[in-house]
Design a protein around this motif. Sequence first.
Motif, PDB file in Angstrom:
ATOM      1  N   ASP A 407     113.831 -50.716  73.452  1.00 18.65           N
ATOM      2  CA  ASP A 407     115.242 -50.012  73.812  1.00 18.65           C
ATOM      3  C   ASP A 407     116.347 -50.147  74.978  1.00 18.65           C
ATOM      4  O   ASP A 407     117.469 -50.121  74.734  1.00 18.65           O
ATOM      5  CB  ASP A 407     114.924 -47.967  74.236  1.00 18.65           C
ATOM      6  N   ALA A 408     115.010 -50.780  75.761  1.00 22.83           N
ATOM      7  CA  ALA A 408     115.839 -51.304  77.066  1.00 22.83           C
ATOM      8  C   ALA A 408     116.407 -52.475  77.247  1.00 22.83           C
ATOM      9  O   ALA A 408     116.495 -53.424  78.226  1.00 22.83           O
ATOM     10  CB  ALA A 408     115.409 -50.807  78.482  1.00 22.83           C
ATOM     11  N   SER A 409     115.496 -53.971  76.249  1.00 24.47           N
ATOM     12  CA  SER A 409     115.254 -55.234  76.399  1.00 24.47           C
ATOM     13  C   SER A 409     116.985 -55.470  74.990  1.00 24.47           C
ATOM     14  O   SER A 409     116.972 -55.085  74.743  1.00 24.47           O
ATOM     15  CB  SER A 409     114.398 -55.626  75.613  1.00 24.47           C
ATOM     16  N   PHE A 410     117.373 -56.660  75.723  1.00 28.29           N
ATOM     17  CA  PHE A 410     118.893 -57.116  75.299  1.00 28.29           C
ATOM     18  C   PHE A 410     118.669 -58.374  75.426  1.00 28.29           C
ATOM     19  O   PHE A 410     118.122 -59.263  75.929  1.00 28.29           O
ATOM     20  CB  PHE A 410     120.103 -56.151  75.854  1.00 28.29           C
ATOM     21  N   THR A 411     118.799 -59.195  73.909  1.00 30.68           N
ATOM     22  CA  THR A 411     119.480 -60.449  73.616  1.00 30.68           C
ATOM     23  C   THR A 411     120.737 -60.924  74.578  1.00 30.68           C
ATOM     24  O   THR A 411     122.328 -60.470  74.060  1.00 30.68           O
ATOM     25  CB  THR A 411     120.026 -61.502  72.809  1.00 30.68           C
ATOM     26  N   ARG A 412     121.834 -61.403  75.567  1.00 33.07           N
ATOM     27  CA  ARG A 412     123.069 -61.715  75.754  1.00 33.07           C
ATOM     28  C   ARG A 412     123.002 -62.843  75.418  1.00 33.07           C
ATOM     29  O   ARG A 412     122.324 -63.752  75.242  1.00 33.07           O
ATOM     30  CB  ARG A 412     122.336 -62.526  77.664  1.00 33.07           C
ATOM     31  N   ARG A 413     124.219 -62.156  74.533  1.00 31.56           N
ATOM     32  CA  ARG A 413     125.179 -63.711  73.751  1.00 31.56           C
ATOM     33  C   ARG A 413     126.882 -63.762  74.812  1.00 31.56           C
ATOM     34  O   ARG A 413     127.186 -62.974  75.130  1.00 31.56           O
ATOM     35  CB  ARG A 413     125.336 -63.067  72.592  1.00 31.56           C
ATOM     36  N   SER A 423     128.497 -60.068  75.435  1.00 30.54           N
ATOM     37  CA  SER A 423     128.295 -59.377  74.333  1.00 30.54           C
ATOM     38  C   SER A 423     126.066 -58.699  74.676  1.00 30.54           C
ATOM     39  O   SER A 423     125.843 -60.037  74.949  1.00 30.54           O
ATOM     40  CB  SER A 423     128.178 -59.834  73.762  1.00 30.54           C
ATOM     41  N   PHE A 424     126.092 -58.136  74.618  1.00 32.84           N
ATOM     42  CA  PHE A 424     124.100 -57.732  74.452  1.00 32.84           C
ATOM     43  C   PHE A 424     123.753 -57.218  73.247  1.00 32.84           C
ATOM     44  O   PHE A 424     124.150 -55.749  73.040  1.00 32.84           O
ATOM     45  CB  PHE A 424     123.491 -56.346  76.063  1.00 32.84           C
ATOM     46  N   GLU A 425     122.873 -57.600  73.113  1.00 33.78           N
ATOM     47  CA  GLU A 425     122.630 -57.319  71.631  1.00 33.78           C
ATOM     48  C   GLU A 425     120.875 -56.860  71.778  1.00 33.78           C
ATOM     49  O   GLU A 425     120.358 -57.327  72.137  1.00 33.78           O
ATOM     50  CB  GLU A 425     122.199 -58.825  70.576  1.00 33.78           C
ATOM     51  N   SER A 426     121.167 -55.831  70.743  1.00 33.15           N
ATOM     52  CA  SER A 426     119.963 -54.842  70.581  1.00 33.15           C
ATOM     53  C   SER A 426     118.549 -55.710  70.069  1.00 33.15           C
ATOM     54  O   SER A 426     118.552 -56.558  69.191  1.00 33.15           O
ATOM     55  CB  SER A 426     119.548 -53.509  69.611  1.00 33.15           C
ATOM     56  N   ILE A 427     117.240 -55.792  71.388  1.00 32.37           N
ATOM     57  CA  ILE A 427     116.156 -56.523  70.547  1.00 32.37           C
ATOM     58  C   ILE A 427     115.507 -55.878  69.062  1.00 32.37           C
ATOM     59  O   ILE A 427     114.960 -56.697  68.253  1.00 32.37           O
ATOM     60  CB  ILE A 427     114.950 -57.111  71.416  1.00 32.37           C
ATOM     61  N   ASN A 428     116.121 -54.165  68.657  1.00 34.83           N
ATOM     62  CA  ASN A 428     114.536 -54.022  68.458  1.00 34.83           C
ATOM     63  C   ASN A 428     115.391 -53.242  67.002  1.00 34.83           C
ATOM     64  O   ASN A 428     114.896 -53.233  66.170  1.00 34.83           O
ATOM     65  CB  ASN A 428     113.598 -51.987  68.405  1.00 34.83           C
ATOM     66  N   PHE A 429     117.488 -53.492  67.084  1.00 35.30           N
ATOM     67  CA  PHE A 429     117.837 -53.601  65.771  1.00 35.30           C
ATOM     68  C   PHE A 429     119.034 -54.536  65.766  1.00 35.30           C
ATOM     69  O   PHE A 429     120.402 -54.582  66.566  1.00 35.30           O
ATOM     70  CB  PHE A 429     118.443 -52.212  66.091  1.00 35.30           C
ATOM     71  N   GLY A 431     121.561 -57.214  65.295  1.00 33.42           N
ATOM     72  CA  GLY A 431     123.275 -56.606  64.424  1.00 33.42           C
ATOM     73  C   GLY A 431     123.990 -55.784  65.237  1.00 33.42           C
ATOM     74  O   GLY A 431     124.593 -55.521  64.831  1.00 33.42           O
ATOM     75  N   TYR A 432     122.914 -54.351  65.929  1.00 28.98           N
ATOM     76  CA  TYR A 432     123.606 -53.879  66.682  1.00 28.98           C
ATOM     77  C   TYR A 432     123.745 -54.224  68.586  1.00 28.98           C
ATOM     78  O   TYR A 432     123.124 -54.849  68.969  1.00 28.98           O
ATOM     79  CB  TYR A 432     122.741 -52.401  67.187  1.00 28.98           C
ATOM     80  N   TYR A 433     124.392 -53.484  68.796  1.00 33.76           N
ATOM     81  CA  TYR A 433     125.285 -54.544  69.949  1.00 33.76           C
ATOM     82  C   TYR A 433     125.815 -52.800  71.097  1.00 33.76           C
ATOM     83  O   TYR A 433     126.160 -51.689  70.648  1.00 33.76           O
ATOM     84  CB  TYR A 433     126.929 -54.897  70.193  1.00 33.76           C
ATOM     85  N   LEU A 434     125.374 -53.720  72.522  1.00 34.12           N
ATOM     86  CA  LEU A 434     125.650 -51.970  73.638  1.00 34.12           C
ATOM     87  C   LEU A 434     127.180 -52.737  73.203  1.00 34.12           C
ATOM     88  O   LEU A 434     127.972 -53.340  73.392  1.00 34.12           O
ATOM     89  CB  LEU A 434     125.122 -52.786  74.659  1.00 34.12           C
ATOM     90  N   ARG A 435     127.931 -51.278  73.019  1.00 38.56           N
ATOM     91  CA  ARG A 435     129.499 -51.106  73.497  1.00 38.56           C
ATOM     92  C   ARG A 435     129.962 -49.684  73.699  1.00 38.56           C
ATOM     93  O   ARG A 435     129.132 -48.829  74.058  1.00 38.56           O
ATOM     94  CB  ARG A 435     129.830 -51.378  71.874  1.00 38.56           C
ATOM     95  N   HIS A 436     131.259 -49.656  73.988  1.00 44.79           N
ATOM     96  CA  HIS A 436     131.781 -48.165  74.061  1.00 44.79           C
ATOM     97  C   HIS A 436     133.113 -47.178  73.332  1.00 44.79           C
ATOM     98  O   HIS A 436     133.158 -48.483  72.213  1.00 44.79           O
ATOM     99  CB  HIS A 436     132.425 -48.204  75.803  1.00 44.79           C
ATOM    100  N   ALA A 456     132.279 -54.461  72.477  1.00 48.74           N
ATOM    101  CA  ALA A 456     131.303 -54.976  72.390  1.00 48.74           C
ATOM    102  C   ALA A 456     130.789 -55.701  73.417  1.00 48.74           C
ATOM    103  O   ALA A 456     130.587 -56.347  73.210  1.00 48.74           O
ATOM    104  CB  ALA A 456     130.757 -54.635  71.249  1.00 48.74           C
ATOM    105  N   SER A 457     132.405 -55.981  74.622  1.00 42.20           N
ATOM    106  CA  SER A 457     131.973 -57.340  74.939  1.00 42.20           C
ATOM    107  C   SER A 457     132.613 -57.322  76.114  1.00 42.20           C
ATOM    108  O   SER A 457     133.297 -56.279  77.141  1.00 42.20           O
ATOM    109  CB  SER A 457     133.601 -58.171  73.936  1.00 42.20           C
TER     110      SER A 457
END
Length: 461
Positions: A407-413, A423-429, A431-436, A456-457
Amino acid sequence: MILPPGAAHASPAVQYTNPIAARRADPHVFRHTDGYYYLTATVPEYDRIVLRRATTIQGLAGAPETVIWRRHTTGEMGAHIWAPEIHFINGKWYVYFAAGRADDVWRIRMYVLESAAANPLTGAWTERGRITTPWDTFSLDATTFVAGGVRYLLWAQQEPGIATNSNLYIARMGANPWTITGTVTRLTVPTLAWETRGYKVAEGPAVLQRNGRLFLTYSASATDANYCVGLLTASASADPLQAASWTKSPNPVFASNAATSQYGPGHNSFTVSEDGQSDLIVYHDRNYRDISGDPLNDPNRRTRVQKVYWRADGTPDFGIPVADGVTPVRLMSYDVAGSAVRHWDYRARLESNVTPLADSQFRLVTGLSGAGTVSLESANFPGYYLRHRNHEGWVHQRDGSALFDADASFTRRTGLAGSGTVSFESINFPGYYLRHRAGTVWVERDDGTTAFRNSASFILE
């Protein structure tokens, strides 16, 4: 690509790995027009002046060090070689430093070296002698700056009739860089509780000029965990020789932080990042609080560096002395100008003018789920990470579970909004990204809309 209003004004992220230099106190870094950063500092033996250079701040960590001068074996300049600073003035190099006598080590006075060499590490140095002030008393920490086309000297000194260890003074420079002239002004006397712990001290002045103002930092109290940084502020149009031009901040602006294990930050200088767009504070501290005996005999003050941020009102925000290792960044919203991701009651939110600054700082570290991923560790709560839970953004303490790590790990894009963003893509979801959204932070699926991709940017600052 044209960035939205405000985003283009975010100063780019600069990251360094601390400490820069072990066992080096009172650090002074000078960036010269030859493309080099020069670092000098107090060595724990108090017997010599050292200098190193590199084309990057981080490069100073591994740069070879040269001894450019050693203490005298008798008489003046024979003991307590302290706080050297290197400056380039009118085509020559100058080093300001403090020293005691071989036969009276606490008879500390200020002295100057000069070199006409292009490379100060290899050139010869001439002793230009002592800086004379109105009183023949304990004096140290000379520095120099130019404002309004006039060069000034700042220093710390014990003034007869004032029951303090040192106060701050300013005067114009005279015919050369080791002579002052005209009125000497007392700028501040340590009287506040945080300036008088252990000793009544105001020392180590440094000047940062921005936004139509002069910001003068200084260090206060004993050189243990009580050591901290204060601030005087003056308008750039005011006369710096008038004490009334300066306003003292009522609280320290940089102090020990138990959460990050940084104690006694102080005696700083200022420089700029390699791209010239970010101000940096260079300082020393220790990574432990308790000291056995006199702190001056403890050799483990280290040179460190981190970014200075600027508030909306044009004043500097030094934040906290960050943890050892890579320095943190802020995630600035691409589409909401001036707003950063921050934690509040452990909830991740988007906010402008964040106070305290460290609530919006995160260290980009190797992902908790392993190589190829990144995690965002809270700057003021080490061991706490930005994660999603039921797709909501939180900052929680790592619990050691595989689920938390994912849950606390992302792929930096590269940012969904384009170059210059991330942008930071969830590794366990996937296509899902950190966004406000609506002022809070989520991990949600990219729906392909411009609105989603902008939210998400982020711009790293």
